[in-house]
Motif scaffolding. Structure first.
Motif, PDB file in Angstrom:
ATOM      1  N   TYR A   1       1.072  -1.687   2.865  1.00  0.00           N
ATOM      2  CA  TYR A   1       1.213  -1.303   1.464  1.00  0.00           C
ATOM      3  C   TYR A   1       2.683  -1.350   1.025  1.00  0.00           C
ATOM      4  O   TYR A   1       3.563  -0.821   1.687  1.00  0.00           O
ATOM      5  CB  TYR A   1       0.641   0.092   1.220  1.00  0.00           C
ATOM      6  CG  TYR A   1       0.783   0.549  -0.207  1.00  0.00           C
ATOM      7  CD1 TYR A   1      -0.007  -0.013  -1.203  1.00  0.00           C
ATOM      8  CD2 TYR A   1       1.704   1.513  -0.564  1.00  0.00           C
ATOM      9  CE1 TYR A   1       0.121   0.381  -2.517  1.00  0.00           C
ATOM     10  CE2 TYR A   1       1.843   1.923  -1.882  1.00  0.00           C
ATOM     11  CZ  TYR A   1       1.044   1.343  -2.847  1.00  0.00           C
ATOM     12  OH  TYR A   1       1.183   1.732  -4.156  1.00  0.00           O
ATOM     13  N   ASN A   2       2.904  -2.015  -0.081  1.00  0.00           N
ATOM     14  CA  ASN A   2       4.224  -2.136  -0.718  1.00  0.00           C
ATOM     15  C   ASN A   2       5.258  -2.884   0.123  1.00  0.00           C
ATOM     16  O   ASN A   2       6.448  -2.730  -0.117  1.00  0.00           O
ATOM     17  CB  ASN A   2       4.769  -0.773  -1.137  1.00  0.00           C
ATOM     18  CG  ASN A   2       4.512  -0.512  -2.602  1.00  0.00           C
ATOM     19  OD1 ASN A   2       4.086  -1.389  -3.338  1.00  0.00           O
ATOM     20  ND2 ASN A   2       4.762   0.703  -3.028  1.00  0.00           N
ATOM     21  N   LEU A   3       4.812  -3.697   1.071  1.00  0.00           N
ATOM     22  CA  LEU A   3       5.766  -4.578   1.749  1.00  0.00           C
ATOM     23  C   LEU A   3       6.266  -5.628   0.772  1.00  0.00           C
ATOM     24  O   LEU A   3       7.451  -5.908   0.697  1.00  0.00           O
ATOM     25  CB  LEU A   3       5.120  -5.273   2.946  1.00  0.00           C
ATOM     26  CG  LEU A   3       4.930  -4.456   4.200  1.00  0.00           C
ATOM     27  CD1 LEU A   3       4.271  -5.306   5.274  1.00  0.00           C
ATOM     28  CD2 LEU A   3       6.260  -3.926   4.698  1.00  0.00           C
ATOM     29  N   ASN A   4       5.312  -6.210   0.065  1.00  0.00           N
ATOM     30  CA  ASN A   4       5.635  -7.183  -0.967  1.00  0.00           C
ATOM     31  C   ASN A   4       4.383  -7.433  -1.809  1.00  0.00           C
ATOM     32  O   ASN A   4       3.306  -6.909  -1.517  1.00  0.00           O
ATOM     33  CB  ASN A   4       6.193  -8.494  -0.370  1.00  0.00           C
ATOM     34  CG  ASN A   4       5.256  -9.145   0.616  1.00  0.00           C
ATOM     35  OD1 ASN A   4       4.044  -9.194   0.405  1.00  0.00           O
ATOM     36  ND2 ASN A   4       5.804  -9.652   1.707  1.00  0.00           N
ATOM     37  N   HIS A   5       4.518  -8.235  -2.827  1.00  0.00           N
ATOM     38  CA  HIS A   5       3.419  -8.509  -3.757  1.00  0.00           C
ATOM     39  C   HIS A   5       2.245  -9.180  -3.043  1.00  0.00           C
ATOM     40  O   HIS A   5       1.084  -8.862  -3.316  1.00  0.00           O
ATOM     41  CB  HIS A   5       3.946  -9.379  -4.904  1.00  0.00           C
ATOM     42  CG  HIS A   5       2.956  -9.614  -5.988  1.00  0.00           C
ATOM     43  ND1 HIS A   5       2.536  -8.607  -6.831  1.00  0.00           N
ATOM     44  CD2 HIS A   5       2.289 -10.737  -6.359  1.00  0.00           C
ATOM     45  CE1 HIS A   5       1.645  -9.105  -7.678  1.00  0.00           C
ATOM     46  NE2 HIS A   5       1.490 -10.393  -7.419  1.00  0.00           N
ATOM     47  N   ARG A   6       2.535 -10.079  -2.138  1.00  0.00           N
ATOM     48  CA  ARG A   6       1.473 -10.798  -1.421  1.00  0.00           C
ATOM     49  C   ARG A   6       0.596  -9.829  -0.634  1.00  0.00           C
ATOM     50  O   ARG A   6      -0.640  -9.912  -0.681  1.00  0.00           O
ATOM     51  CB  ARG A   6       2.075 -11.836  -0.472  1.00  0.00           C
ATOM     52  CG  ARG A   6       1.026 -12.548   0.355  1.00  0.00           C
ATOM     53  CD  ARG A   6       1.644 -13.516   1.334  1.00  0.00           C
ATOM     54  NE  ARG A   6       0.624 -14.139   2.149  1.00  0.00           N
ATOM     55  CZ  ARG A   6       0.789 -14.425   3.416  1.00  0.00           C
ATOM     56  NH1 ARG A   6       1.943 -14.183   4.013  1.00  0.00           N
ATOM     57  NH2 ARG A   6      -0.182 -14.983   4.107  1.00  0.00           N
ATOM     58  N   PHE A   7       1.207  -8.909   0.105  1.00  0.00           N
ATOM     59  CA  PHE A   7       0.411  -7.988   0.909  1.00  0.00           C
ATOM     60  C   PHE A   7      -0.347  -6.995   0.031  1.00  0.00           C
ATOM     61  O   PHE A   7      -1.479  -6.629   0.359  1.00  0.00           O
ATOM     62  CB  PHE A   7       1.273  -7.281   1.953  1.00  0.00           C
ATOM     63  CG  PHE A   7       1.493  -8.126   3.171  1.00  0.00           C
ATOM     64  CD1 PHE A   7       0.492  -8.286   4.108  1.00  0.00           C
ATOM     65  CD2 PHE A   7       2.688  -8.774   3.365  1.00  0.00           C
ATOM     66  CE1 PHE A   7       0.675  -9.079   5.229  1.00  0.00           C
ATOM     67  CE2 PHE A   7       2.897  -9.576   4.472  1.00  0.00           C
ATOM     68  CZ  PHE A   7       1.877  -9.728   5.415  1.00  0.00           C
ATOM     69  N   ASN A   8       0.202  -6.583  -1.083  1.00  0.00           N
ATOM     70  CA  ASN A   8      -0.553  -5.728  -2.000  1.00  0.00           C
ATOM     71  C   ASN A   8      -1.778  -6.469  -2.533  1.00  0.00           C
ATOM     72  O   ASN A   8      -2.852  -5.891  -2.658  1.00  0.00           O
ATOM     73  CB  ASN A   8       0.327  -5.244  -3.142  1.00  0.00           C
ATOM     74  CG  ASN A   8       1.243  -4.113  -2.718  1.00  0.00           C
ATOM     75  OD1 ASN A   8       1.125  -3.566  -1.628  1.00  0.00           O
ATOM     76  ND2 ASN A   8       2.167  -3.765  -3.585  1.00  0.00           N
ATOM     77  N   ASN A   9      -1.621  -7.759  -2.850  1.00  0.00           N
ATOM     78  CA  ASN A   9      -2.765  -8.552  -3.309  1.00  0.00           C
ATOM     79  C   ASN A   9      -3.791  -8.750  -2.198  1.00  0.00           C
ATOM     80  O   ASN A   9      -4.995  -8.734  -2.452  1.00  0.00           O
ATOM     81  CB  ASN A   9      -2.307  -9.910  -3.841  1.00  0.00           C
ATOM     82  CG  ASN A   9      -1.706  -9.795  -5.218  1.00  0.00           C
ATOM     83  OD1 ASN A   9      -2.004  -8.872  -5.964  1.00  0.00           O
ATOM     84  ND2 ASN A   9      -0.844 -10.725  -5.570  1.00  0.00           N
ATOM     85  N   LEU A  10      -3.322  -8.925  -0.967  1.00  0.00           N
ATOM     86  CA  LEU A  10      -4.249  -9.049   0.159  1.00  0.00           C
ATOM     87  C   LEU A  10      -5.023  -7.747   0.372  1.00  0.00           C
ATOM     88  O   LEU A  10      -6.220  -7.773   0.675  1.00  0.00           O
ATOM     89  CB  LEU A  10      -3.510  -9.448   1.432  1.00  0.00           C
ATOM     90  CG  LEU A  10      -3.068 -10.903   1.513  1.00  0.00           C
ATOM     91  CD1 LEU A  10      -2.130 -11.121   2.702  1.00  0.00           C
ATOM     92  CD2 LEU A  10      -4.273 -11.824   1.607  1.00  0.00           C
ATOM     93  N   LEU A  11      -4.356  -6.620   0.228  1.00  0.00           N
ATOM     94  CA  LEU A  11      -5.053  -5.335   0.331  1.00  0.00           C
ATOM     95  C   LEU A  11      -6.118  -5.214  -0.750  1.00  0.00           C
ATOM     96  O   LEU A  11      -7.242  -4.789  -0.475  1.00  0.00           O
ATOM     97  CB  LEU A  11      -4.063  -4.173   0.230  1.00  0.00           C
ATOM     98  CG  LEU A  11      -3.193  -3.928   1.448  1.00  0.00           C
ATOM     99  CD1 LEU A  11      -2.115  -2.895   1.124  1.00  0.00           C
ATOM    100  CD2 LEU A  11      -4.021  -3.473   2.636  1.00  0.00           C
ATOM    101  N   LEU A  12      -5.783  -5.596  -1.957  1.00  0.00           N
ATOM    102  CA  LEU A  12      -6.756  -5.555  -3.044  1.00  0.00           C
ATOM    103  C   LEU A  12      -7.948  -6.443  -2.710  1.00  0.00           C
ATOM    104  O   LEU A  12      -9.097  -6.035  -2.859  1.00  0.00           O
ATOM    105  CB  LEU A  12      -6.107  -5.981  -4.359  1.00  0.00           C
ATOM    106  CG  LEU A  12      -7.044  -6.076  -5.560  1.00  0.00           C
ATOM    107  CD1 LEU A  12      -7.696  -4.734  -5.843  1.00  0.00           C
ATOM    108  CD2 LEU A  12      -6.291  -6.569  -6.775  1.00  0.00           C
TER     109      LEU A  12
END
Length: 100
Positions: free
Chosen positions: A36-47
């Motif tokens: 969480y909150n590493l970067n935009h890509r990982f936040n989108n992957l979490l979603l």
């Protein structure tokens, strides 16, 4: 012959599909702590993970992590969730009330 520096692989270089497969083996608490909150890509992957998993397990998850999922992800994936596990034990007191 490959040198040691060439053999190193960065987690961020993995394909999204592979990362989503890895996410399936981690619980929500570990996913949030790790990505969480590493970067935009990982936040989108979490979603994407929360959209496709259809099951959210909040058993023994810290209140701060529960708040993140409840406030940032559940509103976006509420229609896809078919099962939810909540807890009201010593580690997660009042979790059911917080969710409601």
């Amino acid at each position: 012959m490959l040198t040691h520096s060439r053999m190193k692989m960065n987690l961020e270089s993995l394909a999204n599909e592979l990362l989503l497969d890895i996410f399936e083996f981690l619980n929500n608490r570990h996913l949030l702590h790790a990505f969480y909150n590493l970067n935009h890509r990982f936040n989108n992957l979490l979603l994407t993970h929360f959209q496709t998993s259809q099951y959210l397990d909040f058993y023994s998850i810290a209140k701060c992590d529960f708040d993140i999922v409840s406030q940032e992800y559940i509103p976006l994936v509420a229609n896809q969730i078919t099962a939810l596990r909540l807890s009201n034990d010593d580690e997660t007191p009042h979790q059911i009330n917080y969710f409601i």
